[in-house]
Write an enzyme that holds these catalytic residues in place. Structure first.
Site, PDB file in Angstrom:
ATOM      1  N   CYS A   1      48.460   4.600  88.814  1.00 20.41           N
ATOM      2  CA  CYS A   1      48.790   4.343  89.943  1.00 20.41           C
ATOM      3  C   CYS A   1      49.837   5.087  90.690  1.00 20.41           C
ATOM      4  O   CYS A   1      50.292   4.621  91.969  1.00 20.41           O
ATOM      5  CB  CYS A   1      49.251   2.864  89.864  1.00 20.41           C
ATOM      6  SG  CYS A   1      50.737   2.445  89.123  1.00 20.41           S
TER       7      CYS A   1
ATOM      8  N   GLU B   1      45.258   5.861  93.441  1.00 20.27           N
ATOM      9  CA  GLU B   1      44.985   5.890  91.975  1.00 20.27           C
ATOM     10  C   GLU B   1      44.219   6.735  91.571  1.00 20.27           C
ATOM     11  O   GLU B   1      43.227   7.314  92.310  1.00 20.27           O
ATOM     12  CB  GLU B   1      44.161   4.528  91.866  1.00 20.27           C
ATOM     13  CG  GLU B   1      44.416   4.035  90.327  1.00 20.27           C
ATOM     14  CD  GLU B   1      45.037   2.809  90.081  1.00 20.27           C
ATOM     15  OE1 GLU B   1      45.167   2.280  88.839  1.00 20.27           O
ATOM     16  OE2 GLU B   1      45.908   2.503  91.009  1.00 20.27           O
TER      17      GLU B   1
END
Length: 366
Positions: free
Chosen positions: A322, A356
């Site tokens: 992330c 992401e």
């Protein structure tokens, strides 16, 4: 961007811009074209958290700009959230305003929802909760058709359930998951389904066994188990471990073994630094598994040097991140032994600068 930013008319441009910035960041290690997965422009977040701001008779949902942390910004609507959340936000606020029992010293509201319509609302207080609160909360739960959790110091009262159930279709199979209140859950259900399918597809030619670190509630564990002979999944958070065990059982997966270990403890176990009683429940000693691959979805700070060194032992590495910045740092270390074979970018967090990433690496001498 600020957490309340909502600009659907600019969605495509914003996503393309942060993908371009991420590609530039990763270019020294990986110049592969990335598969890109867009999010719905609204109604994508499965959770939302707000401070409740008292000002005289007024009571509002607010958020804070990190650049001005003392200045509350009133949130009238939050179209980023799933419809079951946005539909209940104004109704909850009205109910709190009308009930001194529910309103008194409440300072935070948290929503967790599934795409099927389940909703858990957590109300956090600066006071002990009593029978009167529980009765009022039970009536509110019926009115809103939600579960309600009241939290205060050393206290948790549950009206209904403290979890939701979500399902995702991966590789033509439907997987069901429990996600608990105040535990980690992928925030964008639609993007999570894309990530699960992408990783599952990348593991098409899987062989041997898989080691997974930071498995959470078994989000990636379950579909990957259909690719590998066996999976040893590790997680340190108790609430995530409980959810993962329940999800394994609910989906009748028989080739996953879950061990409550941190990444540091896994390294110690594989290096025979110290024994762990928790490993005695495995079907065989940890060193006897034929681990060909490792899967990691670490916290935002990424992997430390020891964990990167551990990953370099495996023929294949699946890494979901992330944080492109920490991913780039880790890839520089992993690139000495492994080559990036696939790259994907997922818009898990629309209207923010975050993206992401999914990366698959193969060891050069494998």
């Amino acid at each position: 961007m600020k957490p309340w930013t909502f600009a659907p008319e600019r969605y495509d441009a914003l996503f393309d811009a942060k993908c371009a910035a991420t590609a530039e960041l990763l270019a020294p290690i990986c110049d592969l074209p990335a598969q890109r997965y867009r999010s719905p422009a609204h109604g994508f977040r499965v959770r939302a958290e707000f401070r409740l701001w008292h000002e005289g008779d007024a009571l509002d949902y607010v958020m804070f700009d990190p650049q001005a942390p003392r200045d509350p910004v009133v949130i009238d609507t939050f179209p980023q959230a799933l419809a079951p959340i946005t539909e209940r936000m104004p109704r909850l606020l009205r109910a709190l305003k009308q009930s001194d029992t529910l309103r008194r010293r409440v300072f935070q509201a948290e929503f967790l929802a599934s795409r099927e319509g389940q909703v858990v609302v957590t109300l956090v207080y600066h006071r002990p909760l009593d029978d009167a609160w529980e009765q009022a909360a039970a009536a509110l739960a019926r009115d809103l058709d939600v579960s309600i959790i009241g939290r205060s110091r050393k206290q948790k009262l549950v009206i209904g359930e403290d979890r939701i159930e979500e399902s995702f279709e991966v590789g033509g199979q439907r997987w069901r998951y429990y996600a608990y209140e105040q535990s980690f859950v992928q925030p964008n259900a639609f993007i999570n389904e894309h990530m699960l399918n992408w990783v599952w597809t990348q593991a098409e030619d899987a062989q041997g066994d898989l080691l997974e670190l930071y498995c959470g509630n078994g989000n990636f564990t379950l579909p990957l188990a259909s690719r590998y002979r066996s999976v040893v999944a590790t997680e340190v958070a108790k609430i995530s471990t409980r959810a993962a065990l329940q999800n394994i059982e609910m989906n009748a997966v028989e080739n996953v073994e879950l061990v409550r270990l941190s990444a540091e403890e896994v390294i110690q176990a594989l290096n025979n630094v110290r024994p762990f009683r928790r490993l005695q429940a495995l079907r065989q000693p940890l060193g006897d598994y034929d681990f060909r691959a490792v899967f990691v979805d670490p916290p935002r700070q990424g992997l430390d040097a020891q964990t990167c060194e551990l990953l370099q032992r495996f023929e294949r590495i699946y890494y979901v991140s992330c944080s492109p910045q920490t991913l780039a740092e880790n890839l520089r270390a992993l690139h000495t032994t492994h080559e990036v074979m696939a790259l994907a970018m997922f818009d898990q967090f629309p209207y923010t600068h975050h993206v992401e990433c999914g990366v698959v690496l193969a060891r050069r001498d494998a």
